[in-house]
Design a protein around this motif. Sequence first.
Motif, PDB file in Angstrom:
ATOM      1  N   CYS A   1       0.864  -1.339   0.031  1.00  9.86           N
ATOM      2  CA  CYS A   1       0.254   0.018  -0.049  1.00  9.86           C
ATOM      3  C   CYS A   1       1.026   1.183  -0.148  1.00  9.86           C
ATOM      4  N   GLY A   2       0.671   2.153  -1.007  1.00  9.43           N
ATOM      5  CA  GLY A   2       1.513   3.225  -1.286  1.00  9.43           C
ATOM      6  C   GLY A   2       1.252   4.324  -0.110  1.00  9.43           C
ATOM      7  N   CYS A   3       2.198   5.266   0.008  1.00  6.60           N
ATOM      8  CA  CYS A   3       1.760   6.504   1.050  1.00  6.60           C
ATOM      9  C   CYS A   3       0.782   7.362   0.233  1.00  6.60           C
ATOM     10  N   GLY A   4       0.752   7.387  -0.876  1.00  4.15           N
ATOM     11  CA  GLY A   4      -0.340   8.026  -1.504  1.00  4.15           C
ATOM     12  C   GLY A   4       0.095   9.829  -2.037  1.00  4.15           C
ATOM     13  N   GLN A   5       1.427   9.808  -1.655  1.00  8.65           N
ATOM     14  CA  GLN A   5       2.092  11.389  -1.433  1.00  8.65           C
ATOM     15  C   GLN A   5       3.238  11.467  -2.273  1.00  8.65           C
ATOM     16  N   CYS A   6       4.239  10.520  -2.375  1.00  7.95           N
ATOM     17  CA  CYS A   6       5.527  10.651  -3.026  1.00  7.95           C
ATOM     18  C   CYS A   6       5.481  10.406  -4.462  1.00  7.95           C
ATOM     19  N   GLU A   7       6.599  10.789  -5.022  1.00 12.14           N
ATOM     20  CA  GLU A   7       6.285  11.070  -6.493  1.00 12.14           C
ATOM     21  C   GLU A   7       6.159   9.654  -7.184  1.00 12.14           C
ATOM     22  N   PHE A   8       6.236   8.466  -6.650  1.00 14.62           N
ATOM     23  CA  PHE A   8       5.911   7.094  -7.217  1.00 14.62           C
ATOM     24  C   PHE A   8       4.433   6.929  -6.964  1.00 14.62           C
ATOM     25  N   CYS A   9       3.721   7.336  -6.128  1.00 11.53           N
ATOM     26  CA  CYS A   9       2.238   7.184  -5.862  1.00 11.53           C
ATOM     27  C   CYS A   9       1.681   8.109  -6.691  1.00 11.53           C
ATOM     28  N   LEU A  10       2.385   9.337  -6.821  1.00 11.03           N
ATOM     29  CA  LEU A  10       1.509  10.438  -7.654  1.00 11.03           C
ATOM     30  C   LEU A  10       1.401   9.954  -9.021  1.00 11.03           C
TER      31      LEU A  10
ATOM     32  N   VAL B   1       6.020   0.419  -5.845  1.00  5.89           N
ATOM     33  CA  VAL B   1       7.436   0.611  -5.426  1.00  5.89           C
ATOM     34  C   VAL B   1       7.576   1.860  -4.541  1.00  5.89           C
ATOM     35  N   CYS B   2       6.351   2.315  -3.826  1.00  8.34           N
ATOM     36  CA  CYS B   2       6.259   3.180  -2.785  1.00  8.34           C
ATOM     37  C   CYS B   2       7.579   3.133  -2.012  1.00  8.34           C
ATOM     38  N   PRO B   3       8.655   4.123  -1.613  1.00  4.75           N
ATOM     39  CA  PRO B   3       9.460   3.957  -0.694  1.00  4.75           C
ATOM     40  C   PRO B   3       8.839   4.100   0.907  1.00  4.75           C
TER      41      PRO B   3
HETATM   42 ZN   LIG Z   1       4.520   6.671  -1.846  1.00  4.94          ZN
END
Ligand SMILES: [Zn+2]
Length: 349
Positions: A87-96, A102-104
């Motif tokens: 589950c991504g953070c929803g805010q990083c460059e990868f999620c956006l 691959v969200c860090p």
């Molecule tokens: Zn993220």
Amino acid sequence: MRAVVYSGYGVVPELAQVADPSCAADGVVIAVGASGVCRSDWHAWKGHDPVDLPHIGGHELAGVIAQAGPQVTRWRAGDRVTVPFACGCGQCEFCLAGEAQVCPRQTQPGFTGPGSFAELVAVRAADTNLVGLPDAVDFVAAACLGCRFATAFRAVTAHGRIRAGDWLAVHGCGGVGLSAVMIGVALGAQVVAVDVSAAALDRARELGAAFTVPGSADPAVAIAEITGGGAHVSVDALGSPATAACSVRCLRRRGRHVQVGLLLDGPVPLPMDLVVARELEIYGSHGMAARDYRPMMAMVADGRLRPGLLTGRVIDLADAGRALAAMDAPSRDAAGMTVISVAVSPGGV
Ligand SMILES: [Zn+2]
Ligand SMILES: [Zn+2]
């Protein structure tokens, strides 16, 4: 709520009464309808992939939203949903960019926090991570979508770019591998399945594999003969130095290797000389972000893909501990996925 709690590594977990999870402002709490029991859960329970103890495992879940945080805009209580295991953070460059897999700062229910071997599980960044379930897809069938099936789907389609008539080799016919076989067949590929277990190869044939190769011989030689020069796409669904190298060696010129099986023991050597000479492509695949589920879910909803066929046993929450312990025998995977079914009370909990 009731949950299956790991008290120590390798100690058969017991059903216990624990506090309900709290709902993050951007998250939801899901009333679990079904939860797959996966080899990754077994690795965490054994301590190969360490978790904070005591711990609640489970990451292949489907259910109904019981509560949604105030910042959630796309979902509400009562929606039937599943989630990717990462589950991504929803805010990083990868999620956006839609690449939450691959969200860090990714969270993984059942690993980085309490999971779905429980009546309730919390998921954060719900607008990024939830996937709606069509009415035609029941919780037990949906429970394997977020991990093994979605991982196989993305490996075969996004990375493998499989086309009708292509040869697809699948190394390792556990949950991910059998999913890859089913997906390849549905997309018109000719599938060659490899495993050391005769029972697993039987399952692969039942799911449409055109050829099977016992893992004891050199599968790359057999695959080259069967395919007349090698596979267009090969997936290492097991994750070992031998299967990873074999998957690369069995490729046709300009073929694509996709590494799906986790290599928990660290780096492995690959025949990079062949990668250069044959212009091979090497991919790693880590699940599938929620935004990429649509084509897979459409094929599940209309019956072209039938993940329910991969289900071996449906058990109660109380039997989850014994199901994990049964995975001490590697051959257990050939019997199909074990899924925990949990009664969801109408309107949430
Ligand atoms: Zn993220
Ligand atoms: Zn899994």
